[in-house]
Scaffold this motif. Structure first.
Motif, PDB file in Angstrom:
ATOM      1  N   PHE A 188       8.285  12.819 -20.023  1.00  0.00           N
ATOM      2  CA  PHE A 188       8.871  11.700 -20.078  1.00  0.00           C
ATOM      3  C   PHE A 188       9.495  11.273 -18.845  1.00  0.00           C
ATOM      4  CE2 PHE A 188      12.866   9.073 -20.959  1.00  0.00           C
ATOM      5  CZ  PHE A 188      12.442   7.774 -21.341  1.00  0.00           C
ATOM      6  N   PHE A 189       9.855  12.334 -17.883  1.00  0.00           N
ATOM      7  CA  PHE A 189      10.273  11.929 -16.550  1.00  0.00           C
ATOM      8  C   PHE A 189       9.191  12.201 -15.399  1.00  0.00           C
ATOM      9  CE2 PHE A 189      13.414  14.147 -19.337  1.00  0.00           C
ATOM     10  CZ  PHE A 189      14.460  12.945 -19.336  1.00  0.00           C
ATOM     11  N   ALA A 190       7.843  12.347 -15.871  1.00  0.00           N
ATOM     12  CA  ALA A 190       6.873  12.347 -15.026  1.00  0.00           C
ATOM     13  C   ALA A 190       6.698  10.871 -14.303  1.00  0.00           C
ATOM     14  CB  ALA A 190       5.548  12.505 -15.660  1.00  0.00           C
ATOM     15  N   PRO A 191       6.691  10.927 -12.936  1.00  0.00           N
ATOM     16  CA  PRO A 191       6.657   9.768 -12.043  1.00  0.00           C
ATOM     17  C   PRO A 191       5.474   8.801 -12.728  1.00  0.00           C
ATOM     18  CG  PRO A 191       6.893  11.377 -10.649  1.00  0.00           C
ATOM     19  CD  PRO A 191       6.391  12.242 -11.906  1.00  0.00           C
ATOM     20  N   ARG A 192       5.873   7.359 -12.759  1.00  0.00           N
ATOM     21  CA  ARG A 192       5.043   6.493 -13.120  1.00  0.00           C
ATOM     22  C   ARG A 192       4.993   5.334 -12.120  1.00  0.00           C
ATOM     23  NH1 ARG A 192       4.600   3.043 -18.919  1.00  0.00           N
ATOM     24  NH2 ARG A 192       2.942   1.476 -18.079  1.00  0.00           N
ATOM     25  N   VAL A 193       3.997   4.912 -11.713  1.00  0.00           N
ATOM     26  CA  VAL A 193       3.607   3.703 -11.074  1.00  0.00           C
ATOM     27  C   VAL A 193       3.462   2.575 -11.567  1.00  0.00           C
ATOM     28  CG1 VAL A 193       2.283   2.676  -8.729  1.00  0.00           C
ATOM     29  CG2 VAL A 193       2.670   5.168  -9.066  1.00  0.00           C
ATOM     30  N   TRP A 194       4.282   1.489 -11.299  1.00  0.00           N
ATOM     31  CA  TRP A 194       4.028   0.174 -11.928  1.00  0.00           C
ATOM     32  C   TRP A 194       3.389  -0.764 -10.949  1.00  0.00           C
ATOM     33  CZ3 TRP A 194       5.728  -0.458 -17.161  1.00  0.00           C
ATOM     34  CH2 TRP A 194       6.405   0.560 -17.722  1.00  0.00           C
ATOM     35  N   ARG A 195       2.163  -1.153 -11.015  1.00  0.00           N
ATOM     36  CA  ARG A 195       1.449  -2.028 -10.010  1.00  0.00           C
ATOM     37  C   ARG A 195       1.716  -3.436 -10.510  1.00  0.00           C
ATOM     38  NH1 ARG A 195      -1.095   2.526 -10.894  1.00  0.00           N
ATOM     39  NH2 ARG A 195      -1.759   3.822  -8.746  1.00  0.00           N
ATOM     40  N   PRO A 196       1.886  -4.170  -9.389  1.00  0.00           N
ATOM     41  CA  PRO A 196       1.954  -5.711  -9.723  1.00  0.00           C
ATOM     42  C   PRO A 196       0.536  -6.286 -10.792  1.00  0.00           C
ATOM     43  CG  PRO A 196       1.464  -5.310  -7.573  1.00  0.00           C
ATOM     44  CD  PRO A 196       1.825  -4.150  -8.032  1.00  0.00           C
ATOM     45  N   ARG A 197       0.729  -6.917 -11.830  1.00  0.00           N
ATOM     46  CA  ARG A 197      -0.115  -7.635 -12.528  1.00  0.00           C
ATOM     47  C   ARG A 197      -0.706  -9.125 -11.865  1.00  0.00           C
ATOM     48  NH1 ARG A 197       2.151  -7.849 -17.105  1.00  0.00           N
ATOM     49  NH2 ARG A 197       2.066  -5.389 -17.584  1.00  0.00           N
ATOM     50  N   ARG A 198      -1.953  -9.423 -11.467  1.00  0.00           N
ATOM     51  CA  ARG A 198      -2.191 -10.513 -11.150  1.00  0.00           C
ATOM     52  C   ARG A 198      -3.150 -11.269 -12.328  1.00  0.00           C
ATOM     53  NH1 ARG A 198      -0.622 -11.543  -6.448  1.00  0.00           N
ATOM     54  NH2 ARG A 198       0.068 -10.030  -4.938  1.00  0.00           N
ATOM     55  N   PRO A 199      -2.700 -11.993 -13.245  1.00  0.00           N
ATOM     56  CA  PRO A 199      -3.690 -12.772 -14.118  1.00  0.00           C
ATOM     57  C   PRO A 199      -4.665 -13.822 -13.306  1.00  0.00           C
ATOM     58  CG  PRO A 199      -1.506 -12.547 -14.936  1.00  0.00           C
ATOM     59  CD  PRO A 199      -1.462 -12.256 -13.576  1.00  0.00           C
ATOM     60  N   ARG A 200      -5.757 -13.483 -13.704  1.00  0.00           N
ATOM     61  CA  ARG A 200      -6.702 -14.618 -13.150  1.00  0.00           C
ATOM     62  C   ARG A 200      -6.492 -15.900 -14.214  1.00  0.00           C
ATOM     63  NH1 ARG A 200     -11.818 -10.974 -11.279  1.00  0.00           N
ATOM     64  NH2 ARG A 200     -10.815  -9.740  -9.565  1.00  0.00           N
ATOM     65  N   PRO A 201      -6.989 -17.201 -13.561  1.00  0.00           N
ATOM     66  CA  PRO A 201      -7.006 -18.286 -14.443  1.00  0.00           C
ATOM     67  C   PRO A 201      -8.149 -18.436 -15.077  1.00  0.00           C
ATOM     68  CG  PRO A 201      -7.836 -18.785 -11.922  1.00  0.00           C
ATOM     69  CD  PRO A 201      -7.366 -17.348 -12.270  1.00  0.00           C
ATOM     70  N   ASP A 202      -8.096 -19.073 -16.279  1.00  0.00           N
ATOM     71  CA  ASP A 202      -8.985 -19.566 -17.391  1.00  0.00           C
ATOM     72  C   ASP A 202     -10.294 -20.302 -16.176  1.00  0.00           C
ATOM     73  OD1 ASP A 202     -10.040 -20.105 -20.269  1.00  0.00           O
ATOM     74  OD2 ASP A 202      -9.890 -21.995 -19.088  1.00  0.00           O
ATOM     75  N   ARG A 203     -11.327 -20.147 -16.600  1.00  0.00           N
ATOM     76  CA  ARG A 203     -12.558 -20.933 -15.904  1.00  0.00           C
ATOM     77  C   ARG A 203     -12.377 -22.313 -16.102  1.00  0.00           C
ATOM     78  NH1 ARG A 203     -17.811 -17.057 -16.927  1.00  0.00           N
ATOM     79  NH2 ARG A 203     -17.141 -15.169 -15.603  1.00  0.00           N
ATOM     80  N   GLY A 204     -12.383 -22.826 -17.287  1.00  0.00           N
ATOM     81  CA  GLY A 204     -12.265 -23.977 -17.814  1.00  0.00           C
ATOM     82  C   GLY A 204     -10.712 -24.948 -16.978  1.00  0.00           C
ATOM     83  N   GLU A 205      -9.829 -24.374 -17.236  1.00  0.00           N
ATOM     84  CA  GLU A 205      -8.484 -24.845 -16.462  1.00  0.00           C
ATOM     85  C   GLU A 205      -8.753 -24.710 -14.939  1.00  0.00           C
ATOM     86  OE1 GLU A 205      -5.083 -23.310 -19.597  1.00  0.00           O
ATOM     87  OE2 GLU A 205      -5.311 -22.424 -17.627  1.00  0.00           O
ATOM     88  N   LEU A 206      -9.475 -23.825 -14.112  1.00  0.00           N
ATOM     89  CA  LEU A 206      -9.445 -24.050 -12.914  1.00  0.00           C
ATOM     90  C   LEU A 206     -10.851 -25.015 -12.402  1.00  0.00           C
ATOM     91  CD1 LEU A 206      -9.151 -22.763 -10.121  1.00  0.00           C
ATOM     92  CD2 LEU A 206     -11.088 -21.106 -10.557  1.00  0.00           C
ATOM     93  N   ALA A 207     -11.691 -25.195 -13.300  1.00  0.00           N
ATOM     94  CA  ALA A 207     -12.557 -25.992 -12.933  1.00  0.00           C
ATOM     95  C   ALA A 207     -12.007 -27.465 -13.157  1.00  0.00           C
ATOM     96  CB  ALA A 207     -13.851 -25.925 -13.912  1.00  0.00           C
ATOM     97  N   GLY A 236       0.869  -1.085  -0.075  1.00  0.00           N
ATOM     98  CA  GLY A 236       0.191  -0.200   0.130  1.00  0.00           C
ATOM     99  C   GLY A 236       0.820   1.161   0.031  1.00  0.00           C
ATOM    100  N   ALA A 237       2.149   1.209   0.074  1.00  0.00           N
ATOM    101  CA  ALA A 237       3.062   2.342   0.081  1.00  0.00           C
ATOM    102  C   ALA A 237       3.615   2.573  -1.283  1.00  0.00           C
ATOM    103  CB  ALA A 237       4.136   2.242   1.226  1.00  0.00           C
ATOM    104  N   GLU A 238       3.850   3.717  -1.546  1.00  0.00           N
ATOM    105  CA  GLU A 238       4.537   4.008  -2.846  1.00  0.00           C
ATOM    106  C   GLU A 238       6.013   4.384  -2.578  1.00  0.00           C
ATOM    107  OE1 GLU A 238       4.294   7.606  -6.055  1.00  0.00           O
ATOM    108  OE2 GLU A 238       2.518   6.756  -5.873  1.00  0.00           O
ATOM    109  N   LEU A 239       6.748   3.502  -3.424  1.00  0.00           N
ATOM    110  CA  LEU A 239       8.206   3.498  -3.097  1.00  0.00           C
ATOM    111  C   LEU A 239       8.926   3.681  -4.478  1.00  0.00           C
ATOM    112  CD1 LEU A 239       8.782   0.644  -0.415  1.00  0.00           C
ATOM    113  CD2 LEU A 239       8.755   2.937   0.007  1.00  0.00           C
TER     114      LEU A 239
END
Length: 611
Positions: free
Chosen positions: A202-221, A26-29
């Motif tokens: 180009f030098f403006a601050p940018r936040v890179w947030r972690p990506r969390r791909p969700r599983p395919d419904r068929g594979e999960l089932a 939750g903290a920006e670093l």
């Protein structure tokens, strides 16, 4: 032109790196904690001048060895769970190629680090320039092409405006959960000093947030159905569990369903060692409890593991089992015929908790695993118990574990120690176990310990290293003293490469060129490791036996500077309990009867596995 700013390429690069941000709990670093630099021909004028003007926003640290600083950066990224990283800049030539080993280590372990080696002149005015590699058949090759196969993304910056595209591409790789790994931007030294009018935006601050791909419904089932239909399921937790921050939901899933959990080297610590479903390490260096469960299981679910040979017992431990792989990277998810569930570990495990509801494993499976863990704990007690003989690695590990405390981190890399630690170290919490065994790189330990300490200065860091690995790369011990980042080093002196000596004899070979006594020599070296460590600025002492070690660990804990404890150990003793077969090819032809016998046993094993 108020929306443009004129900078050298090196100045623009440094300013852009400082503007990249991330979110951690939750903290920006700042995403880049800083820059490791050894300046020389090829980067001191360009990058050196640029970094000198950025000390507050992008700290620069001086190292003693380019490979060492790469290891420190990699360890920092691993200890930060890939949420933050460091960059490394070097000169052209040997400064650059010294980092190639670090790049390979980061690539194998899927860890983010940005390499910025100096390169040849793009203009070719002074061609060939000092330290330039010349290929008479290829005019664009430089020493930095060595980085290509060990980088997830490689680029050579030959014009200052190229960083406008190259830097965002680099960050895309560094922060991608599936593609994560080292990035190399080879910086032509004349281009570092060239000016260009860059857009201020180009030098403006940018936040890179972690990506969390969700599983395919068929594979999960399909996975849910597989678990519900299994009599003896087993989860194998890999490093992806920790990088995803999925250890809490894994603990809940295991507790709620009773599914036992075994851990790879990278995944160790995903469960506390005394969790009721924790079986400990798996594979070649696995516990008897975990390996027995793998042999008896009818379903194995890998979570965030790349299934290397030590985990799978060279593909024999999981043979004939139904295998499902949960992984954010599709190429890992389909390995060894696995059924794939592609997605973020935490997302998939949370979905499993919800889908499985109150389902639980058979009571017989639960009780069998509890009994196996109880037997393993007896083996642990026997292996780590002190004695009056020359100490084993296991006894040293037991002493360090008893003294370290629940919040400490143990750091190690190649040799026999990682195998013993994988079996025997009892992790209390995630982050308490940091062993580099993907690349199994001797020399990682001390620099890695420094990187771990920089990631969390509040934790106690215990580096366990053999004499052979210490002699390969120890210079960042001085860096730890210089920067005020205290680490405690336990140096186990078995007078050579004890692990490989045992492997050599285990495959029928005679002791040759591994232990110092078995190597060509006029005089056997009598190395005073404690004196050497003191010469680098650390406090140091040599102890005699396990009781002396435990007392010294108390003195080390009270010290305010890096502390080295040296202890002699037996090169021949390993923990007999647990473990699994590992495919090490034995020569088909040899004049030694021992090699011939080892080859026959090897052939029998291969035939048995194929059948």
């Amino acid at each position: 032109m108020s929306d443009m700013v004129r900078l050298t390429m090196a100045q623009a690069l440094s300013r852009w790196l400082a503007a990249q941000r991330t979110q951690v709990d939750g903290a920006e670093l700042p995403y880049f904690a800083g820059m490791w630099a050894i300046f020389g021909h090829g980067n001191v004028a360009g990058m050196g001048e640029a970094l000198a003007g950025m000390e507050a926003a992008l700290p620069t640290w001086r190292a003693h060895n380019e490979q060492g600083m790469a290891h420190a950066a990699i360890a920092f990224a691993k200890a930060s769970r890939r949420q933050r990283a460091m960059a490394c800049t070097t000169s052209i030539g040997p400064g650059a190629t010294n980092m190639v080993t670090g790049a390979a280590l980061a690539h194998v372990n899927r860890l983010p680090v940005l390499f910025l080696p100096g390169d040849v002149y793009a203009s070719r005015r002074p061609d060939p320039v000092l330290q330039q590699i010349e290929d008479f058949g290829d005019g664009v090759v430089s020493a930095n092409d060595c980085f290509r196969p060990v980088s997830r993304y490689f680029d050579r910056i030959t014009r200052p405006e190229q960083i406008l595209d190259a830097l965002p591409r680099a960050m895309g790789i560094l922060t991608d959960p599936a593609l994560c790994g080292p990035v190399t931007l080879a910086l032509c030294q004349d281009v570092q000093a060239e000016a260009y009018d860059y857009p201020v935006g180009f030098f403006a601050p940018r936040v890179w947030r972690p990506r969390r791909p969700r599983p395919d419904r068929g594979e999960l089932a399909a996975l849910v159905d597989a678990i519900r239909g299994a009599k003896a399921p087993l989860i194998v937790a890999g490093g992806g569990v920790l990088y995803s921050g999925a250890e809490g939901v894994l603990a809940d899933l295991a507790a709620g369903t009773g599914i036992p959990v075994a851990e790879t080297q990278a995944g160790k610590g995903a469960l506390a060692w005394d969790h009721r479903q924790a079986l400990g390490s798996i594979g070649v260096t696995g516990t008897s409890a975990a390996n027995a469960a793998a042999e008896a299981a009818d379903l194995i679910v890998g979570v965030g593991t790349r299934l290397q040979d030590f985990t799978t017992g060279s593909r024999t431990l999981f043979a004939g089992k139904r295998l499902v792989q949960i992984n954010v990277a599709a190429p890992d998810a389909i390995k060894q015929g696995a059924e794939a569930v592609v997605g973020d570990a935490r997302e998939v495990l949370e979905a499993l908790v919800e889908a499985l509801g109150d389902w639980q494993v058979d009571a017989a499976w639960r009780e069998a695993n509890r009994g196996a863990v109880a037997e393993w704990n007896k083996a642990w007690d026997a292996a780590t118990a002190p004695s009056s003989a020359l100490p084993s690695d296991a006894q040293v590990i037991g002493a360090v574990w008893r003294q370290a405390g629940d919040d400490a981190t143990v750091v190690c890399a190649a040799g026999g120690l990682p195998g013993e630690l994988h079996k025997l170290w009892r992790s209390h919490r995630p982050g308490g176990y940091h062993v580099e065994y993907g690349f199994s790189c001797m020399g990682y330990e001390i620099a890695g310990g420094l990187g771990v300490k920089m990631a969390d200065p509040a934790r106690d860091v215990y580096v366990m290293v053999g004499d052979g690995s210490y002699l390969m790369l120890n210079s960042e011990l001085a860096t730890s003293v210089m920067l005020g980042h205290k680490i405690t080093v336990i140096l186990l002196d078995n007078r050579g490469y004890g692990c490989i000596n045992r492997l050599q004899q285990g495959t029928g070979g005679r002791p040759f060129n591994n232990l110092l006594a078995d190597s060509a020599h006029a005089t056997l070296p009598d190395i005073d490791f404690a004196a050497h460590a003191r010469s680098l600025g650390a406090a140091a002492e040599k102890v005699d036996g396990i009781a002396g070690l435990e007392a010294a660990l108390g003195r080390a804990k009270a010290s305010d500077t890096s502390y080295v404890i040296v202890i002699d150990t037996d090169p021949m003793i390993t923990t007999e309990a647990g473990g699994h077969w590992w495919d090490v090819a034995v020569p088909e032809v040899s004049g030694r009867a021992e090699v011939q016998a080892a080859r026959r046993a090897y052939d029998d094993k291969i035939k048995g596995e194929r059948s």
